[in-house]
Design a protein around this motif. Structure first.
Motif, PDB file in Angstrom:
ATOM      1  N   GLY A 141     -84.666  52.395-100.374  1.00  0.00           N
ATOM      2  CA  GLY A 141     -85.416  51.156-100.245  1.00  0.00           C
ATOM      3  C   GLY A 141     -85.101  50.163-101.341  1.00  0.00           C
ATOM      4  O   GLY A 141     -84.894  48.970-101.076  1.00  0.00           O
TER       5      GLY A 141
ATOM      6  N   PRO B  34     -82.963  44.482 -87.296  1.00  0.00           N
ATOM      7  CA  PRO B  34     -83.963  45.237 -88.064  1.00  0.00           C
ATOM      8  C   PRO B  34     -83.985  46.726 -87.702  1.00  0.00           C
ATOM      9  O   PRO B  34     -84.100  47.586 -88.582  1.00  0.00           O
ATOM     10  N   ARG B  35     -83.863  47.041 -86.413  1.00  0.00           N
ATOM     11  CA  ARG B  35     -83.861  48.441 -86.000  1.00  0.00           C
ATOM     12  C   ARG B  35     -82.621  49.165 -86.519  1.00  0.00           C
ATOM     13  O   ARG B  35     -82.688  50.316 -86.941  1.00  0.00           O
TER      14      ARG B  35
ATOM     15  N   HIS C  41     -81.022  48.444 -89.241  1.00  0.00           N
ATOM     16  CA  HIS C  41     -81.273  48.685 -90.665  1.00  0.00           C
ATOM     17  C   HIS C  41     -82.134  49.936 -90.846  1.00  0.00           C
ATOM     18  O   HIS C  41     -81.890  50.748 -91.760  1.00  0.00           O
ATOM     19  N   GLU C  42     -83.137  50.103 -89.994  1.00  0.00           N
ATOM     20  CA  GLU C  42     -83.993  51.294 -90.083  1.00  0.00           C
ATOM     21  C   GLU C  42     -83.182  52.558 -89.842  1.00  0.00           C
ATOM     22  O   GLU C  42     -83.330  53.561 -90.571  1.00  0.00           O
TER      23      GLU C  42
ATOM     24  N   ALA D 167     -80.929  53.252 -92.794  1.00  0.00           N
ATOM     25  CA  ALA D 167     -81.713  53.748 -93.928  1.00  0.00           C
ATOM     26  C   ALA D 167     -81.996  55.235 -93.776  1.00  0.00           C
ATOM     27  O   ALA D 167     -81.901  56.011 -94.738  1.00  0.00           O
ATOM     28  N   LEU D 168     -82.328  55.655 -92.571  1.00  0.00           N
ATOM     29  CA  LEU D 168     -82.604  57.075 -92.328  1.00  0.00           C
ATOM     30  C   LEU D 168     -81.327  57.909 -92.381  1.00  0.00           C
ATOM     31  O   LEU D 168     -81.354  59.059 -92.823  1.00  0.00           O
TER      32      LEU D 168
ATOM     33  N   ARG E 260     -88.469  60.251 -86.098  1.00  0.00           N
ATOM     34  CA  ARG E 260     -89.101  59.370 -87.079  1.00  0.00           C
ATOM     35  C   ARG E 260     -89.414  57.996 -86.471  1.00  0.00           C
ATOM     36  O   ARG E 260     -90.441  57.398 -86.800  1.00  0.00           O
ATOM     37  N   LEU E 261     -88.521  57.512 -85.611  1.00  0.00           N
ATOM     38  CA  LEU E 261     -88.685  56.170 -85.050  1.00  0.00           C
ATOM     39  C   LEU E 261     -89.352  56.181 -83.671  1.00  0.00           C
ATOM     40  O   LEU E 261     -89.550  55.117 -83.085  1.00  0.00           O
TER      41      LEU E 261
END
Length: 217
Positions: free
Chosen positions: A136, A154-155, A157-158, A161-162, A175-176
């Motif tokens: 983060g 944005p998705r 990026h999520e 990140a994971l 998780r999503l």
């Protein structure tokens, strides 16, 4: 699982050893300096090394340097690096040699015993782990408007990140709250936007995570 701990703080070093032994894990040696650590790796040939980033004599990057050298001496050695702070250069330096069997956690994570042990086992099994707080903060520091990363949704990026945390497609989907197929589609899109075609010489997931961490084109 045979473990060597390299940490110059004696209290933390012994606390880690006690914690791991209480979990029936075999801590074969502890070390307070890079030299002692490398000697322990040579002697005991452990499965996993837990290494502090900042060690004597200068308390800068000696732990990272020693970890890279330990992997050179003992190919396949899993390494879990602990850091008191988010240090971008050290994280990218560590993962630039490949992410298999590597982890980077903040020391505060050790107090969350279940998470810490899960990360240790994941790294020992050949996976990769990057502390969510590291991910983060590095993203916040490195987001630039003119890089390929800025083109990600944005998705996406999520998902990236994971991926950086070391999660596989199934775990990302859980998780999503999406399907595995949706995750696969997002990852294909990430690779396309970052211009990462299939290449036998490199793991695209690792390359994407490194791009994510340091904001390079």
């Amino acid at each position: 699982m045979r473990i060597v701990i390299a940490e110059d703080d004696a209290l933390l070093r012994e606390g880690l050893a006690l914690l791991l032994r209480a979990e029936d894990l075999d801590v074969v040696a502890t070390a307070g300096t890079p030299g002692e650590f490398l000697a322990a790796v040579d002697e005991h040939r452990p499965d996993v090394a837990i290494v502090d980033v900042r060690m004597p004599p200068t308390h800068t990057d000696e732990g990272i340097v020693a970890a890279v050298e330990a992997r050179r001496r003992l190919p396949g050695l899993a390494v879990l690096v602990l850091s008191a702070y988010v240090e971008q250069a050290f994280a990218t330096e560590l993962f630039s040699v490949g992410a298999s069997g590597l982890g980077y956690l903040l020391k505060e994570r050790v107090g969350r015993v279940e998470e810490f042990l899960a990360a240790l086992h994941r790294v020992a099994a050949g996976g990769s782990v990057i502390d969510p707080e590291v991910v983060g903060q590095l993203l916040a520091r490195n987001r630039r408007p003119d890089t390929a990363l800025a083109e990600l949704s944005p998705r996406e990026h999520e998902v990236l990140a994971l991926m950086a945390e070391g999660l596989g497609n199934g775990a990302i989907a859980e998780r999503l709250f999406v399907t595995d197929g949706a995750v696969h589609k997002h990852i294909r899109s990430i690779f396309a936007k970052l211009s990462l075609p299939p290449d036998d010489r490199a793991d695209r997931r690792v390359t994407a995570v490194l791009r994510y961490l340091d904001g390079r084109r």
